[in-house]
Design a protein around this motif. Structure first.
Motif, mmCIF file in Angstrom:
data_model
loop_
_atom_site.group_PDB
_atom_site.id
_atom_site.type_symbol
_atom_site.label_atom_id
_atom_site.label_comp_id
_atom_site.label_asym_id
_atom_site.label_seq_id
_atom_site.Cartn_x
_atom_site.Cartn_y
_atom_site.Cartn_z
ATOM 1 N N GLY A 1 0.787 -1.222 0.000
ATOM 2 C CA GLY A 1 0.000 0.000 0.000
ATOM 3 C C GLY A 1 0.821 1.274 0.000
ATOM 4 O O GLY A 1 0.410 2.276 -0.589
ATOM 5 N N THR A 2 1.993 1.263 0.640
ATOM 6 C CA THR A 2 2.794 2.488 0.738
ATOM 7 C C THR A 2 3.196 3.014 -0.632
ATOM 8 O O THR A 2 2.953 4.192 -0.935
ATOM 9 C CB THR A 2 4.029 2.248 1.630
ATOM 10 O OG1 THR A 2 3.587 1.892 2.946
ATOM 11 C CG2 THR A 2 4.879 3.496 1.705
ATOM 12 N N ALA B 1 1.862 2.025 -3.557
ATOM 13 C CA ALA B 1 0.663 2.100 -4.400
ATOM 14 C C ALA B 1 -0.092 3.405 -4.176
ATOM 15 O O ALA B 1 -0.681 3.962 -5.111
ATOM 16 C CB ALA B 1 -0.252 0.904 -4.129
ATOM 17 N N GLN B 2 -0.084 3.928 -2.946
ATOM 18 C CA GLN B 2 -0.802 5.155 -2.657
ATOM 19 C C GLN B 2 -0.134 6.387 -3.238
ATOM 20 O O GLN B 2 -0.726 7.467 -3.236
ATOM 21 C CB GLN B 2 -0.947 5.308 -1.140
ATOM 22 C CG GLN B 2 -1.924 4.300 -0.539
ATOM 23 C CD GLN B 2 -1.839 4.233 0.970
ATOM 24 O OE1 GLN B 2 -1.049 4.931 1.591
ATOM 25 N NE2 GLN B 2 -2.651 3.383 1.563
ATOM 26 N N ALA B 3 1.091 6.231 -3.734
ATOM 27 C CA ALA B 3 1.783 7.344 -4.388
ATOM 28 C C ALA B 3 1.697 7.256 -5.904
ATOM 29 O O ALA B 3 2.326 8.058 -6.605
ATOM 30 C CB ALA B 3 3.245 7.378 -3.952
ATOM 31 N N TYR C 1 -0.701 7.598 -9.005
ATOM 32 C CA TYR C 1 -2.018 8.089 -9.421
ATOM 33 C C TYR C 1 -1.857 8.863 -10.726
ATOM 34 O O TYR C 1 -1.260 9.944 -10.751
ATOM 35 C CB TYR C 1 -2.625 8.980 -8.344
ATOM 36 C CG TYR C 1 -4.078 9.332 -8.585
ATOM 37 C CD1 TYR C 1 -5.095 8.533 -8.086
ATOM 38 C CD2 TYR C 1 -4.425 10.453 -9.322
ATOM 39 C CE1 TYR C 1 -6.425 8.847 -8.312
ATOM 40 C CE2 TYR C 1 -5.750 10.772 -9.557
ATOM 41 C CZ TYR C 1 -6.745 9.970 -9.041
ATOM 42 O OH TYR C 1 -8.059 10.279 -9.281
ATOM 43 N N ALA D 1 -5.884 1.838 -9.099
ATOM 44 C CA ALA D 1 -5.191 1.396 -7.886
ATOM 45 C C ALA D 1 -5.116 -0.130 -7.819
ATOM 46 O O ALA D 1 -4.105 -0.694 -7.374
ATOM 47 C CB ALA D 1 -5.892 1.941 -6.650
ATOM 48 N N ARG E 1 -1.737 -2.373 -7.317
ATOM 49 C CA ARG E 1 -1.603 -3.274 -6.179
ATOM 50 C C ARG E 1 -1.386 -4.716 -6.637
ATOM 51 O O ARG E 1 -0.624 -5.464 -6.023
ATOM 52 C CB ARG E 1 -2.833 -3.178 -5.272
ATOM 53 C CG ARG E 1 -2.896 -1.877 -4.485
ATOM 54 C CD ARG E 1 -4.152 -1.783 -3.635
ATOM 55 N NE ARG E 1 -4.187 -0.549 -2.865
ATOM 56 C CZ ARG E 1 -3.681 -0.408 -1.644
ATOM 57 N NH1 ARG E 1 -3.116 -1.441 -1.045
ATOM 58 N NH2 ARG E 1 -3.752 0.746 -1.010
ATOM 59 N N HIS F 1 7.233 4.601 8.911
ATOM 60 C CA HIS F 1 5.979 4.055 8.388
ATOM 61 C C HIS F 1 5.627 2.752 9.089
ATOM 62 O O HIS F 1 4.443 2.431 9.260
ATOM 63 C CB HIS F 1 6.085 3.814 6.880
ATOM 64 C CG HIS F 1 6.028 5.069 6.072
ATOM 65 N ND1 HIS F 1 5.543 5.116 4.785
ATOM 66 C CD2 HIS F 1 6.383 6.332 6.359
ATOM 67 C CE1 HIS F 1 5.618 6.347 4.318
ATOM 68 N NE2 HIS F 1 6.133 7.095 5.269
ATOM 69 N N MET G 1 2.523 13.527 -5.334
ATOM 70 C CA MET G 1 1.995 13.079 -4.049
ATOM 71 C C MET G 1 2.925 13.418 -2.892
ATOM 72 O O MET G 1 2.720 12.944 -1.775
ATOM 73 C CB MET G 1 1.762 11.566 -4.078
ATOM 74 C CG MET G 1 0.859 11.106 -5.212
ATOM 75 S SD MET G 1 -0.821 11.706 -5.072
ATOM 76 C CE MET G 1 -1.441 10.676 -3.766
#
Length: 471
Positions: free
Chosen positions: A65-66, A68-70, A72, A109, A113, A337, A400
Motif C-alpha cells: 500500500g505504501t 501504491a498510494q503514491a 495516481y 489502484a 496493487r 511508516h 503526491m
C-alpha cells in the motif's frame, strides 16, 4: 513457435497458470495474513496453537500500500497536436474520455496493487456491447500472456484470462486473445489437454493483442518480481519472534511462588474427619485459593518459601524491533511508516528517510507509465483516432509529495521572480492540483485576459476622444 494454432496457444497459457499457481497463491496467502506457522514442538497443545495464530503480525499490506498510494495517473499528454506542435495536457482527448468511461481514476489502484503484490497484473482494452472502448484490470492469479521476448516486449502475441474455474463435472471457462481474434476456451483442468476446446468469437479490432502487462520489475530472463515474495523470510522471522514473546509472556512473565516441606490440605469426611481417598487409595488434595491479595503461612518451621524470577521480555521486544527495521531497509520503506516513531524528526530528516521510497516509486512510475501509454494507443486505435501510432505521448502522474501550501507558494514565487519562469508554467507544481483544476485556471485566465484587453482598449479610446475634444 512450432505450433501457433489457438488450441496450442491455449494449452501453453493454461500451463503457465498451472506452473505459477503455487507460487502466486503463496504470495496471495501472505498478503491476506495466511502465513506459515512458527516452529512449535511436536507435542504442542491447543494453547500453543492458539498463540501461534495470534503471533501473525501481517506487514505485507503496508509494503504494497505504501508505494501504491503514491501512484495516481492524473492526465495524458499526446505526443503531437493536430498542428504538429507539442500537445498540451488536456482532458478532452478521446483517449482520456476512454479513461473516464472505464472509471480508471479509481480502478487504476487495483492494477498497481496487483502488480506490486504478484510482480505483474494485466489490463484488456476492448469495445463493449455499445461500441464504446473500455479498459479493465485482470488478475495475475487468473491471467497469463505469451511473449516472444518476455524481457523486452510489451506486446504479447497471445493472452488468456480464466472467467470460471472448473468444478466437478462443470468445465472451466476462459477468454483468449491473439493479434486478431478473441476466442472462448473451455477446459477440464489446467493440464488436461483432452478436455480443452477453443472456438473463435469475434475479431477484436486491434492490430495486436489487446492485453497489456503491468510489471513492477522484469529482469533480463523475463521474470517478474513483486514486493511481497522477497519479504516472506523476514515476515516469518517476525512471526517467530512474536510467538516466542507470547509464549514467554504467557508462561514465564510473572514470579512463581514456591513452598517446600509443606503438604497441601486434603479433603476429609465432615463427620469422622478421616481423609477422603480417590479410586487409587490416595488422599484427595483441596485446591488452594491463592491470589495477589492472599499470603501463605505454615506452622511447621521446616517449611521453606521462595520464588522463581520471571523471564525478562525486553530481549524479545528488541528482537522484534530489529526485525522490523531490517524489513524497512530491505523493502525501502521508511522506518517511521512501520514503527510509528515520528516524534522529534525534522523536515530534513523525514525527507532523507523517504528518499529510498521516492526512488522506488519513480521506478514503478516509469514501468507502469509505459504500460498505460500502450493502453492509450490501443484505445485510440479502437476509436479510430490518429493516436494509435503516438509513441511520444506520456501519462502525467500526480505529485503526491507532502509539502505545505505555504512552502510551495514561497518556492514558486521565488522561481517566478528570480528565474523569470512564467506563472502559467508553475501552475502544475501547486500541491494537489488536478488536471481539471488546471484547465479551469486556464479558462479563467483567458477570460481575465480578454476582460483586461477590453478594459485597456476602452480606456485608450476614451483618452483619445478626450484629447481630440481638447484640441
Amino acid at each position: 513457435m512450432a505450433d501457433a494454432s489457438p488450441a496450442a496457444l491455449a494449452r501453453q497459457l493454461l500451463a503457465i497458470l498451472h506452473k505459477d499457481g503455487d507460487r502466486l497463491r503463496r504470495i496471495d496467502d501472505y498478503l491476506h495474513g495466511r502465513h506459515d506457522d512458527p516452529y512449535m514442538p511436536p507435542q504442542a497443545d491447543d494453547e500453543y496453537r492458539l498463540l501461534a495464530r495470534r503471533a501473525v503480525s501481517n506487514w505485507m499490506p503496508l509494503l504494497v500500500g505504501t508505494p501504491a498510494q503514491a501512484l495516481y495517473v492524473d492526465g495524458y499528454r499526446p505526443g503531437q497536436a493536430a498542428d504538429g506542435l507539442p500537445a498540451a495536457v488536456e482532458t478532452t482527448t478521446p483517449e482520456w474520455a476512454h479513461w473516464q468511461r472505464s472509471r480508471l481514476d479509481a480502478r487504476q489502484a487495483a492494477v498497481y496493487r496487483g502488480a506490486l503484490t504478484y510482480g505483474h497484473s494485466f489490463t484488456v482494452t476492448e469495445k463493449d456491447a455499445a461500441g464504446l472502448v473500455r479498459t479493465k484490470g485482470l488478475s495475475a492469479l487468473k491471467t497469463s500472456a505469451l511473449f516472444e521476448d518476455p524481457a523486452n516486449d510489451d506486446v504479447p502475441y497471445a493472452a488468456l484470462t480464466v472467467t470460471a474455474w472448473p468444478s466437478g463435472e462443470t468445465r472451466g471457462r476462459a477468454r483468449m486473445w491473439d493479434a486478431r481474434y478473441e476466442y472462448a476456451v473451455t477446459f477440464r483442468g489446467l493440464v488436461d489437454e483432452t478436455g480443452l476446446a477453443v472456438s473463435r468469437v469475434r475479431r477484436h479490432g486491434s492490430t495486436e493483442c489487446p492485453v497489456t502487462r503491468f510489471a513492477s520489475l522484469v529482469d533480463l530472463e523475463g521474470r517478474t518480481l513483486g514486493v511481497i515474495e522477497p519479504m516472506i523470510a523476514l515476515q516469518n522471522r517476525i512471526n517467530q519472534t512474536i510467538f516466542d514473546l507470547l509464549v514467554a509472556q504467557t508462561y514465564a512473565s510473572v514470579k512463581v511462588r514456591t513452598a517446600t516441606g509443606m503438604a497441601p490440605p486434603i479433603k476429609r469426611d465432615p463427620e469422622t474427619g478421616d481423609p477422603v481417598l480417590d479410586e487409587n487409595g490416595n488422599p484427595i488434595p483441596l485446591p488452594i485459593n491463592h491470589n495477589a491479595r492472599r499470603f501463605l503461612f505454615a506452622e511447621d518451621p521446616d517449611v521453606k518459601f521462595g520464588s522463581l524470577d520471571e523471564t525478562p521480555l525486553g530481549g524479545f521486544i528488541d528482537s522484534v524491533d530489529m526485525s522490523i527495521r531490517h524489513l524497512a531497509a530491505v523493502s525501502q520503506t521508511p522506518p517511521h511508516h512501520l514503527l510509528g516513531q515520528i516524534a522529534n524528526l525534522s523536515a530534513e530528516a523525514l525527507l532523507a528517510a523517504e528518499t529510498a521510497l521516492s526512488r522506488k516509486i519513480a521506478e514503478f512510475r516509469t514501468a507502469f507509465g509505459e504500460s498505460w501509454e500502450r493502453v492509450f494507443r490501443l484505445a485510440a486505435e479502437l476509436s479510430g483516432n490518429r493516436g494509435s501510432e503516438d509513441y511520444q505521448g506520456e501519462v502525467i502522474w500526480r505529485d503526491m509529495e507532502s509539502r505545505s501550501l505555504a512552502q510551495a507558494a514561497d518556492a514558486l514565487g521565488k522561481l517566478k521572480e528570480q528565474l523569470g519562469i512564467p506563472a502559467k508554467g508553475l501552475w502544475k507544481r501547486v500541491p494537489g492540483v488536478t488536471q481539471t483544476e488546471y484547465e479551469n485556471w486556464e479558462e479563467l485566465s483567458e477570460e481575465e485576459d480578454s476582460i483586461r484587453q477590453l478594459s485597456t482598449a476602452i480606456t485608450r479610446a476614451t483618452s483619445t476622444g478626450e484629447l481630440a475634444e481638447a484640441a
